[in-house]
Design a protein around this motif. Structure first.
Motif, PDB file in Angstrom:
ATOM      1  N   LEU A  32    -173.649 -20.740  -8.075  1.00 42.01           N
ATOM      2  CA  LEU A  32    -173.404 -21.051  -9.525  1.00 42.01           C
ATOM      3  C   LEU A  32    -172.216 -20.540  -9.881  1.00 42.01           C
ATOM      4  N   VAL A  33    -171.835 -19.313  -9.753  1.00 36.56           N
ATOM      5  CA  VAL A  33    -170.682 -18.525 -10.326  1.00 36.56           C
ATOM      6  C   VAL A  33    -169.555 -19.579  -9.963  1.00 36.56           C
ATOM      7  N   VAL A  34    -169.389 -19.958  -8.618  1.00 37.69           N
ATOM      8  CA  VAL A  34    -168.094 -20.585  -8.443  1.00 37.69           C
ATOM      9  C   VAL A  34    -168.306 -22.044  -8.308  1.00 37.69           C
ATOM     10  N   GLY A  35    -169.484 -22.632  -8.600  1.00 40.39           N
ATOM     11  CA  GLY A  35    -169.816 -24.060  -8.350  1.00 40.39           C
ATOM     12  C   GLY A  35    -168.703 -24.979  -8.836  1.00 40.39           C
ATOM     13  N   TRP A  36    -168.319 -24.575 -10.149  1.00 41.21           N
ATOM     14  CA  TRP A  36    -167.619 -25.893 -10.962  1.00 41.21           C
ATOM     15  C   TRP A  36    -166.351 -25.725 -10.457  1.00 41.21           C
ATOM     16  N   VAL A  37    -165.691 -24.523  -9.960  1.00 38.41           N
ATOM     17  CA  VAL A  37    -164.299 -24.344  -9.331  1.00 38.41           C
ATOM     18  C   VAL A  37    -164.332 -25.102  -8.187  1.00 38.41           C
ATOM     19  N   LEU A  38    -165.484 -24.996  -7.252  1.00 37.65           N
ATOM     20  CA  LEU A  38    -165.542 -25.521  -6.168  1.00 37.65           C
ATOM     21  C   LEU A  38    -165.756 -27.174  -6.294  1.00 37.65           C
ATOM     22  N   PHE A  39    -166.413 -27.661  -7.169  1.00 39.42           N
ATOM     23  CA  PHE A  39    -166.529 -28.942  -7.326  1.00 39.42           C
ATOM     24  C   PHE A  39    -165.240 -29.634  -7.770  1.00 39.42           C
ATOM     25  N   PHE A  40    -164.369 -29.042  -8.478  1.00 38.47           N
ATOM     26  CA  PHE A  40    -162.887 -29.382  -8.925  1.00 38.47           C
ATOM     27  C   PHE A  40    -162.272 -29.438  -7.412  1.00 38.47           C
ATOM     28  N   VAL A  41    -162.310 -28.441  -6.626  1.00 38.09           N
ATOM     29  CA  VAL A  41    -161.462 -28.353  -5.476  1.00 38.09           C
ATOM     30  C   VAL A  41    -161.926 -29.392  -4.722  1.00 38.09           C
ATOM     31  N   PHE A  42    -163.201 -29.690  -4.164  1.00 31.31           N
ATOM     32  CA  PHE A  42    -163.765 -30.744  -3.371  1.00 31.31           C
ATOM     33  C   PHE A  42    -163.456 -32.221  -4.245  1.00 31.31           C
ATOM     34  N   ALA A  43    -163.408 -32.378  -5.376  1.00 34.03           N
ATOM     35  CA  ALA A  43    -163.176 -33.491  -5.992  1.00 34.03           C
ATOM     36  C   ALA A  43    -161.651 -33.946  -5.740  1.00 34.03           C
ATOM     37  N   THR A  44    -160.628 -32.890  -5.831  1.00 33.88           N
ATOM     38  CA  THR A  44    -159.540 -33.345  -6.106  1.00 33.88           C
ATOM     39  C   THR A  44    -158.752 -33.158  -4.660  1.00 33.88           C
ATOM     40  N   GLY A  45    -159.467 -32.223  -3.596  1.00 36.38           N
ATOM     41  CA  GLY A  45    -159.233 -32.153  -2.150  1.00 36.38           C
ATOM     42  C   GLY A  45    -159.444 -33.376  -1.468  1.00 36.38           C
ATOM     43  N   THR A  46    -160.701 -34.246  -1.878  1.00 38.79           N
ATOM     44  CA  THR A  46    -161.002 -35.412  -1.085  1.00 38.79           C
ATOM     45  C   THR A  46    -160.091 -36.501  -0.842  1.00 38.79           C
ATOM     46  N   PRO A  47    -159.450 -36.909  -2.360  1.00 35.90           N
ATOM     47  CA  PRO A  47    -158.515 -37.836  -2.041  1.00 35.90           C
ATOM     48  C   PRO A  47    -157.357 -37.456  -1.048  1.00 35.90           C
ATOM     49  N   GLY A  48    -157.114 -36.356  -1.056  1.00 34.61           N
ATOM     50  CA  GLY A  48    -156.073 -35.776  -0.174  1.00 34.61           C
ATOM     51  C   GLY A  48    -156.219 -36.433   1.194  1.00 34.61           C
ATOM     52  N   TYR A  49    -157.112 -36.882   1.656  1.00 31.20           N
ATOM     53  CA  TYR A  49    -157.129 -37.384   2.899  1.00 31.20           C
ATOM     54  C   TYR A  49    -156.542 -38.754   2.962  1.00 31.20           C
ATOM     55  N   PHE A  50    -156.137 -39.345   1.639  1.00 32.57           N
ATOM     56  CA  PHE A  50    -155.532 -40.653   1.732  1.00 32.57           C
ATOM     57  C   PHE A  50    -154.374 -40.434   0.894  1.00 32.57           C
ATOM     58  N   GLN A  51    -153.784 -39.318   0.799  1.00 35.30           N
ATOM     59  CA  GLN A  51    -152.634 -38.797  -0.120  1.00 35.30           C
ATOM     60  C   GLN A  51    -151.328 -39.755  -0.079  1.00 35.30           C
ATOM     61  N   TYR A  52    -150.928 -40.132   1.193  1.00 36.67           N
ATOM     62  CA  TYR A  52    -149.932 -40.980   1.310  1.00 36.67           C
ATOM     63  C   TYR A  52    -150.351 -42.380   0.814  1.00 36.67           C
ATOM     64  N   ASP A  53    -151.488 -42.865   0.915  1.00 33.63           N
ATOM     65  CA  ASP A  53    -151.659 -44.268   0.594  1.00 33.63           C
ATOM     66  C   ASP A  53    -151.786 -44.316  -1.055  1.00 33.63           C
ATOM     67  N   ILE A  54    -152.213 -43.159  -1.484  1.00 31.05           N
ATOM     68  CA  ILE A  54    -152.303 -43.145  -3.168  1.00 31.05           C
ATOM     69  C   ILE A  54    -151.036 -42.951  -3.694  1.00 31.05           C
ATOM     70  N   THR A  55    -150.070 -42.081  -2.806  1.00 38.68           N
ATOM     71  CA  THR A  55    -148.821 -42.260  -3.418  1.00 38.68           C
ATOM     72  C   THR A  55    -148.229 -43.718  -3.542  1.00 38.68           C
ATOM     73  N   ARG A  56    -148.374 -44.110  -2.280  1.00 35.90           N
ATOM     74  CA  ARG A  56    -147.754 -45.624  -2.016  1.00 35.90           C
ATOM     75  C   ARG A  56    -148.313 -46.511  -3.397  1.00 35.90           C
ATOM     76  N   TRP A  57    -149.500 -46.562  -3.725  1.00 34.95           N
ATOM     77  CA  TRP A  57    -150.373 -47.080  -4.816  1.00 34.95           C
ATOM     78  C   TRP A  57    -149.543 -46.974  -6.146  1.00 34.95           C
ATOM     79  N   MET A  58    -149.198 -45.484  -6.214  1.00 37.06           N
ATOM     80  CA  MET A  58    -148.828 -44.955  -7.438  1.00 37.06           C
ATOM     81  C   MET A  58    -147.040 -45.369  -7.505  1.00 37.06           C
ATOM     82  N   GLN A  59    -146.382 -45.866  -6.630  1.00 40.18           N
ATOM     83  CA  GLN A  59    -145.276 -46.575  -6.558  1.00 40.18           C
ATOM     84  C   GLN A  59    -145.131 -47.800  -6.612  1.00 40.18           C
ATOM     85  N   PRO A  60    -145.711 -48.768  -7.332  1.00 44.25           N
ATOM     86  CA  PRO A  60    -145.544 -50.148  -6.794  1.00 44.25           C
ATOM     87  C   PRO A  60    -144.455 -50.849  -6.784  1.00 44.25           C
TER      88      PRO A  60
END
Lengths: 547, 286
Positions: A18-46
């Protein structure tokens, strides 16, 4: 004192989680798109055009490579490194790497790095190509990825220690969770839907147990990442703790070479490339580097490097070394750092998942989402349990401040954070192109949206807040492809027609996430806001049985 | 090693995983009964368990063969997780389950009783109102922030336009603040430079220095970065005055060298003012 070992572990699991749950949720939610970070960057530079996959024609290879060497010789005669990147498919950065040259000169006295430069060349003729167009200012996928360990707004040193501590507690929570889950093998496939707390517990258990190898790996390797920040004592005793000592340590660890100037190689580079291609197959050569190490009897060498991928030791792809003047093969260099370094490197590669091709990245992505699901169900479970306790003791009217706080944070994090992350992509398309610090404002948009969802959750009855924010997240993701279509020419139909799978895949993923949130919203709505009830359900109803 | 060629391998690992876990589910009492509608015989369960483990081993061997040892094991575990989870969430929808023994409605009942709670005390209402105001404030502050954002340095009105040989460019200080003091109290100032789009790839190096370079080998700090923006942070000498000169040296890839300069008060009035003030305070001291 708790009664037994298992109860102790259950208690430990509940509270560390419980104590670290929210931080960890943030870490997982922002880390997960990292597996497609190059594709995301590519999309963000149309603005950047779609890359054409053109290889050097085999018949012209000698001539084209010769022109690249001519250009290097003309531009950087006194360089200490020449690199010719051959056209190839790379896993980091993802995508087709174009034919280009790069050089670095010897650093001037008092400087750490020399002047370097690069140029793109036409793979068919070796002629100089014009530079790329200017893309919009954006932190891209890397910015998103970086948030998962540097947080944002926080100083680097604090952030990585904060995340490190939370990670440590997560490791503890996982191990104690395994002990506390007494029917781990008996109930291996058990999920009983529609039964309130039981269902949440089943879902939490199932997700956690099934993806346990990933969770253990990602948590442990996350700690290994900052090995020398979290546990510097060993290094500091050996080398000292100041900056110079730090540099000496890494120079020795990475076996960095000092470089000396060299002359244009006399060996036939095209023939050596042919030789490497015979061994590795076409388009698998990443680069040809010419360098000379400082030292007695060191000859200038040509190093041909295999494209990365296919092994866990991602950053040490296969290499072939040749004498630059005779073309004679040179013995392979030993791996710097030895086995300890190799172990660490494999850990980090497992964490980043760069070695994985498209299927592997999707596996990682899904595993990351499962991490969010594990943390999310765990957090909700806590409030569901507490609520029952309250109801049983007949104190429904007493709003316990702690429970209320946890419930609000749960809504704002689990339902609100995804909305904020969608705001990142909105900001990329909607912020004016010519404002200063544009990439900083993309991040401000994320945190403003997240803060907004927090206040929203506080202002609304809890059940309503859950349903409305889940629908909000659904809408936020669903609209990303729409905004993309309205603000750029690269809408979904277009990218599908052009076979541009980075853009099409991104848009489709957003729609998929929207569908996921729609599903969650419908489930929660059915549970929390029964149609028969006209009056809005007050906060005392919890997010029960959404699964 | 193309992704297409490996797609079959990945899907096969998944398929074998699904098969193995289904078999292992048949092997347990609880799930076996659930899946078959009747308790499977002990002999059958043992057989299913062996078959399940065998297929798991087979899929591991196949994954290692197709993807190499390290990657094979890592991704095999990933596919196993997916396969197992797929079954977990499919089994409740399994058509041949035995009739449910306990009543699933029990929990919901105790839950619906909570609807009678008095919905809002005055304090709760006030808290809600404050939260709504905070939400509004967040939106307003964000909008106000956006509307006050500056334009990028190189596009500001005081950016200097110039020409070095055939190449037009824009130069500007990153901000109009006094110099920043780094280690040992050295005043530093950051500048940004951008050449025209077509010229950029003809530039080899651009350097910046206060006062005229004495030799062609010491033309100051080089600008880092390429294309849209180059940056350089240079130390400012303590003798800097309004009429000191800032020299830009541009070396082309063809070897040609071009120089141009400005008076310091044209480029950075704040830096000049700061040095003046330093001098007056140090003179004022006895």
């Amino acid at each position: 004192m708790k009664e037994g070992f298992r109860q102790c572990m259950a208690w430990l699991h509940t509270w560390t989680g419980l104590v670290v749950g929210w931080v960890l949720f943030f870490v997982f939610a922002t880390g997960t798109p990292g597996y497609f970070q190059y594709d995301i960057t590519r999309w963000m530079q149309p603005e950047r055009p779609q890359v054409q996959r053109v290889a050097i024609p085999e018949a012209d290879r000698a001539q084209v490579l010769g022109r690249a060497l001519d250009r290097l010789e003309q531009l950087a005669p006194a360089a200490n490194s020449w690199r010719i990147t051959l056209p190839h498919e790379s896993l980091s950065p993802r995508g087709w790497q174009e034919f280009s040259i790069r050089w670095e000169e010897a650093p001037k006295p008092g400087h750490e790095r020399g002047v370097s430069g690069s140029e793109r060349l036409d793979p068919r003729t070796g002629a100089l190509l014009a530079g790329e167009v200017q893309p919009r200012a954006t932190a891209g996928g890397f910015g998103l990825y970086r948030m998962h360990y540097m947080l944002h707004y926080l100083p680097y040193d604090w952030a990585i220690r904060l995340v490190g501590n939370c990670t440590m507690l997560m490791l503890l929570a996982m191990l104690s969770g395994v002990v506390a889950h007494k029917r781990i093998f008996k109930d291996f496939f058990t999920f009983r839907p529609g039964k309130g707390q039981r269902s949440w517990l089943d879902a939490h258990n199932a997700v956690s147990v099934m993806a346990l190898p990933f969770f253990l790996m990602i948590t442990y390797s996350g700690l290994v990442f900052f090995l020398f920040t979290y546990m510097p004592a060993g290094r500091d005793v050996q080398y000292g703790s100041n900056q110079a000592a730090n540099k000496a340590f890494y120079d020795e660890l990475l076996d960095r070479h000092a470089h000396a100037p060299f002359a244009r190689p006399k060996a036939d580079i095209a023939a050596l490339v042919d030789q490497a291609e015979k061994r590795w197959g076409p388009d698998r050569i990443a680069s040809v580097v010419v360098e000379r190490h400082v030292g007695d009897g060191e000859v200038a060498e040509i190093v041909i490097t295999h494209a990365q991928g296919g092994q866990l030791d991602f950053w040490n792809p296969a290499k072939l070394r040749f004498d630059a003047d005779t073309g004679a093969p040179l013995p392979a260099e030993p791996n710097p750092g030895g086995d300890a370094r190799l172990t660490q490197s494999v850990m980090l590669n497992l964490h980043e998942g760069l070695f994985a091709g498209i299927w592997g990245r999707w596996l990682y992505f899904v595993a990351g989402l499962l991490g969010c699901a594990m943390i999310g169900t765990g957090l909700v479970l806590w409030t569901v349990k507490r609520r029952r306790h309250h109801l049983a003791s007949g104190r429904e009217a007493d709003e316990h401040f702690g429970v209320r706080l946890v419930e609000i944070l749960n809504v704002a994090t689990i339902a609100g954070l995804p909305l904020a992350l969608a705001a990142y992509f909105w900001a990329n398309r909607l912020l004016p192109l010519e404002i200063a610090d544009r990439s900083a404002w993309e991040f401000h948009a994320v945190f403003a949206a997240w803060m907004g969802t927090l206040f929203y959750a506080m202002a609304r009855p809890l059940a309503r807040a859950w349903v409305e924010l889940l629908w909000g997240s659904c809408l936020a993701f669903a609209l990303v492809p729409v905004i993309n279509a309205l603000t750029t020419g690269r809408h979904l139909a277009n990218s599908l027609a052009a076979g541009d799978w980075v853009f099409a895949g991104f848009d489709l993923t957003q729609l998929g996430l929207a569908a996921l949130f729609a599903l969650m919203a419908v489930k929660v709505q059915r549970r929390l806001l029964p149609a028969s009830q006209k009056t809005p359900q007050p906060h005392s109803t919890t997010a029960k049985g959404a699964a | 090693m193309t992704p297409d060629a490996l797609t079959g391998a990945h899907l096969l690992v998944l398929a074998l995983g699904l098969l193995a876990f289904l078999s292992l589910a048949f092997a347990t009492e609880r799930h076996g009964e659930h899946l078959l509608g009747r308790m499977p015989a002990r002999r059958w369960r043992r057989f299913a368990r062996m078959a399940g483990w065998l297929v798991l081993g087979l899929s591991l061997a196949f994954a290692i063969g197709a993807l190499d040892v390290g990657v094979g094991i890592a991704l095999w575990l990933g596919w196993l997780s997916i396969a197992a989870l797929a079954w977990v969430f499919t089994f409740p929808r399994w058509p041949w389950q035995p009739p449910a023994r306990d009543k699933p409605q029990r929990n919901v009942k105790s839950n619906s009783g909570a609807g009678e709670v008095p919905s809002s005390s005055p304090m709760r209402r006030r808290a809600r109102a404050i939260s709504a105001l905070l939400l509004l404030a967040t939106i307003i502050v964000f909008a106000a922030g956006i509307s006050r954002v500056q334009i990028p340095a190189l596009e500001r009105s005081y950016a200097l336009k110039g020409q070095a040989g055939p190449w037009p460019f824009t130069l500007v200080e990153s901000d109009r603040n006094p110099p920043e003091l780094v280690d040992m109290d050295i005043p530093m100032k950051e500048f940004r430079l951008r050449f025209c789009d077509e010229c950029d790839q003809h530039i080899r190096l651009a350097t910046l220095k206060v006062n005229k370079p004495r030799s062609p080998r010491a033309t100051g700090m080089g600008f880092m970065g390429q294309r849209w923006e180059r940056r350089a942070e240079i130390p400012l000498p303590s003798t800097l005055r309004a009429d000191s000169e800032l020299w830009l040296t541009v070396t082309g890839k063809d070897g040609s060298v071009h120089q141009t300069f400005w008076r310091m008060d044209q480029v950075s009035p704040a830096a000049v003012a700061w040095f003046e003030q330093q001098r007056t305070t140090s003179n004022a001291q006895p």
